[in-house]
Design a protein around this motif. Structure first.
Motif, PDB file in Angstrom:
ATOM      1  N   PRO A  36      52.349 122.395  24.985  1.00 43.80           N
ATOM      2  CA  PRO A  36      51.686 121.148  24.642  1.00 43.80           C
ATOM      3  C   PRO A  36      52.698 120.017  24.746  1.00 43.80           C
ATOM      4  O   PRO A  36      53.909 120.259  24.808  1.00 43.80           O
ATOM      5  N   PRO A  37      52.238 118.760  24.743  1.00 41.49           N
ATOM      6  CA  PRO A  37      53.173 117.633  24.660  1.00 41.49           C
ATOM      7  C   PRO A  37      53.478 117.374  23.188  1.00 41.49           C
ATOM      8  O   PRO A  37      53.205 118.223  22.335  1.00 41.49           O
ATOM      9  N   SER A  38      54.036 116.234  22.900  1.00 42.82           N
ATOM     10  CA  SER A  38      54.225 115.794  21.522  1.00 42.82           C
ATOM     11  C   SER A  38      53.813 114.335  21.439  1.00 42.82           C
ATOM     12  O   SER A  38      54.022 113.568  22.382  1.00 42.82           O
ATOM     13  N   GLU A  39      53.216 113.937  20.315  1.00 37.21           N
ATOM     14  CA  GLU A  39      52.859 112.536  20.155  1.00 37.21           C
ATOM     15  C   GLU A  39      54.103 111.665  20.057  1.00 37.21           C
ATOM     16  O   GLU A  39      54.070 110.483  20.419  1.00 37.21           O
ATOM     17  N   THR A  40      55.189 112.204  19.557  1.00 33.58           N
ATOM     18  CA  THR A  40      56.421 111.427  19.435  1.00 33.58           C
ATOM     19  C   THR A  40      57.270 111.600  20.685  1.00 33.58           C
ATOM     20  O   THR A  40      57.355 112.693  21.249  1.00 33.58           O
ATOM     21  N   LYS A  41      57.887 110.510  21.109  1.00 36.94           N
ATOM     22  CA  LYS A  41      58.694 110.503  22.334  1.00 36.94           C
ATOM     23  C   LYS A  41      60.037 109.831  22.068  1.00 36.94           C
ATOM     24  O   LYS A  41      60.153 108.932  21.227  1.00 36.94           O
ATOM     25  N   ARG A  42      61.027 110.249  22.831  1.00 39.27           N
ATOM     26  CA  ARG A  42      62.348 109.612  22.786  1.00 39.27           C
ATOM     27  C   ARG A  42      62.318 108.353  23.637  1.00 39.27           C
ATOM     28  O   ARG A  42      61.723 108.331  24.712  1.00 39.27           O
ATOM     29  N   ASP A  43      62.956 107.286  23.188  1.00 37.74           N
ATOM     30  CA  ASP A  43      63.068 106.063  23.982  1.00 37.74           C
ATOM     31  C   ASP A  43      64.145 106.217  25.055  1.00 37.74           C
ATOM     32  O   ASP A  43      64.931 107.166  25.040  1.00 37.74           O
ATOM     33  N   GLY A  44      64.183 105.253  25.969  1.00 37.86           N
ATOM     34  CA  GLY A  44      65.258 105.205  26.957  1.00 37.86           C
ATOM     35  C   GLY A  44      64.936 105.951  28.229  1.00 37.86           C
ATOM     36  O   GLY A  44      63.792 106.310  28.512  1.00 37.86           O
ATOM     37  N   GLY A  45      65.970 106.168  29.010  1.00 34.17           N
ATOM     38  CA  GLY A  45      65.838 106.821  30.304  1.00 34.17           C
ATOM     39  C   GLY A  45      66.968 106.396  31.210  1.00 34.17           C
ATOM     40  O   GLY A  45      67.849 105.626  30.813  1.00 34.17           O
ATOM     41  N   ALA A  46      66.963 106.880  32.426  1.00 31.05           N
ATOM     42  CA  ALA A  46      68.025 106.575  33.383  1.00 31.05           C
ATOM     43  C   ALA A  46      67.892 105.129  33.866  1.00 31.05           C
ATOM     44  O   ALA A  46      66.805 104.680  34.238  1.00 31.05           O
ATOM     45  N   ASP A  47      68.997 104.402  33.856  1.00 32.48           N
ATOM     46  CA  ASP A  47      68.991 103.006  34.282  1.00 32.48           C
ATOM     47  C   ASP A  47      68.470 102.873  35.710  1.00 32.48           C
ATOM     48  O   ASP A  47      68.813 103.673  36.595  1.00 32.48           O
ATOM     49  N   GLY A  48      67.647 101.862  35.920  1.00 35.35           N
ATOM     50  CA  GLY A  48      67.162 101.572  37.261  1.00 35.35           C
ATOM     51  C   GLY A  48      66.034 102.454  37.743  1.00 35.35           C
ATOM     52  O   GLY A  48      65.654 102.386  38.913  1.00 35.35           O
ATOM     53  N   SER A  70      58.995 100.942  32.665  1.00 39.99           N
ATOM     54  CA  SER A  70      59.968 101.578  31.771  1.00 39.99           C
ATOM     55  C   SER A  70      60.787 102.620  32.518  1.00 39.99           C
ATOM     56  O   SER A  70      60.325 103.225  33.488  1.00 39.99           O
ATOM     57  N   SER A  71      61.998 102.870  32.043  1.00 39.90           N
ATOM     58  CA  SER A  71      62.837 103.899  32.642  1.00 39.90           C
ATOM     59  C   SER A  71      62.306 105.284  32.294  1.00 39.90           C
ATOM     60  O   SER A  71      61.538 105.468  31.346  1.00 39.90           O
ATOM     61  N   VAL A  72      62.702 106.255  33.071  1.00 39.03           N
ATOM     62  CA  VAL A  72      62.161 107.608  32.930  1.00 39.03           C
ATOM     63  C   VAL A  72      63.267 108.611  32.611  1.00 39.03           C
ATOM     64  O   VAL A  72      64.448 108.368  32.860  1.00 39.03           O
ATOM     65  N   MET A  73      62.848 109.746  32.056  1.00 41.85           N
ATOM     66  CA  MET A  73      63.745 110.887  31.811  1.00 41.85           C
ATOM     67  C   MET A  73      62.924 112.158  31.944  1.00 41.85           C
ATOM     68  O   MET A  73      61.683 112.108  31.935  1.00 41.85           O
ATOM     69  N   PRO A  74      63.571 113.326  32.073  1.00 43.41           N
ATOM     70  CA  PRO A  74      62.815 114.575  32.199  1.00 43.41           C
ATOM     71  C   PRO A  74      61.853 114.779  31.039  1.00 43.41           C
ATOM     72  O   PRO A  74      62.191 114.514  29.876  1.00 43.41           O
ATOM     73  N   ALA A  75      60.665 115.246  31.349  1.00 45.82           N
ATOM     74  CA  ALA A  75      59.630 115.406  30.330  1.00 45.82           C
ATOM     75  C   ALA A  75      60.102 116.262  29.164  1.00 45.82           C
ATOM     76  O   ALA A  75      59.817 115.960  28.001  1.00 45.82           O
ATOM     77  N   ILE A  76      60.835 117.319  29.450  1.00 52.82           N
ATOM     78  CA  ILE A  76      61.270 118.232  28.392  1.00 52.82           C
ATOM     79  C   ILE A  76      62.250 117.560  27.431  1.00 52.82           C
ATOM     80  O   ILE A  76      62.420 118.003  26.290  1.00 52.82           O
TER      81      ILE A  76
END
Length: 244
Positions: free
Chosen positions: A4-16, A73-79
């Motif tokens: 399942p996913p989670s309702e809570t997410k970490r902010d941020g991600g790879a620049d650019g 918004s910047s992205v990061m791996p889903a996991i």
């Protein structure tokens, strides 16, 4: 391994970086993803309506801003993006590279926004749950057939760790095994755990990823678990029970 996913997410991600649907797994879902993103963009133009549709309290109105910015918004791996009890227990960021590579090949996450995702698919922070009310896009009607169709393409044994509410957004094939976390009472009766099942699932996932074994059958998975001191057993047909 279907999470399942989670309702809570970490902010941020790879620049650019920004969301690129072509970089996500299960590209057949992109038409539905585009519809969902467009609907969320339209909904988020009115903050109060969006908060109501998403079931947010006043303290959670920042989630609407996340959705307004989802395309830039910047992205990061889903996991790594998802947090919460299951994901904190799995602690994917601390896994060795080989285990993360294994996750990339063998872990699928079921998102209300994006449908099915590979573990390392790059996604932005967002807020959308299985029970959100998106105008003109009922969650079950929008996702159920599309997700179920893609799940039927997955080879081998599918271990379904989703909540039953997410199963409703896309049933796995009948050959899949649904993982239920149970405890044994003093009378020997097994009872399902509720909130605390997430921690057990996360710890179990971590062990599976560290082992990096592709189990071809249910019996292989059970035998491996027993060898690691993990109490895993058959439940009802189509169900495995993780006993804690």
């Amino acid at each position: 391994m279907l999470l399942p996913p989670s309702e809570t997410k970490r902010d941020g991600g790879a620049d650019g970086t920004v969301l690129d649907l072509s970089a996500l797994s299960f590209v057949a879902l992109n038409p539905v993803r585009r519809s969902m993103l467009a609907a969320m963009r339209a909904l988020s133009s009115n903050r109060e309506s969006a908060a109501t549709a998403l079931g947010l309290s006043k303290a959670q109105h920042f989630e609407v801003e996340r959705n307004r910015a989802i395309r830039r918004s910047s992205v990061m791996p889903a996991i790594d993006r998802y947090t919460g009890v299951l994901y904190d227990a799995m602690d994917a960021e601390s896994l060795p590279t080989a285990a993360r590579d294994f996750a990339s090949e063998h872990v699928v996450i079921h998102s209300a926004m994006f449908g099915l995702l590979g573990a390392l698919d790059p996604i932005p922070a967002y807020r959308l749950s299985q029970d959100s009310r998106v105008p003109d896009l009922p969650m079950k009607k929008t996702w159920r057939d599309a997700v179920a169709s893609q799940l039927r393409t997955l080879p081998g044994l599918i271990l379904d760790l989703r909540s039953e509410s997410y199963v409703g957004l896309g049933p796995a094939p009948e050959s899949a095994e649904f993982l239920r976390v149970v405890t044994v009472g003093a009378d020997g009766t097994r009872r399902a755990l509720n909130h605390f099942n997430k921690k057990a699932k996360g710890e179990f996932m971590r062990e599976l990823l560290l082992a990096q074994i592709q189990h071809p059958t249910t019996e292989s998975l059970i035998a491996w678990a027993v060898s690691r001191g993990i109490a895993l057993d058959h439940g009802k047909p189509g169900e495995l029970q993780l006993i804690v």
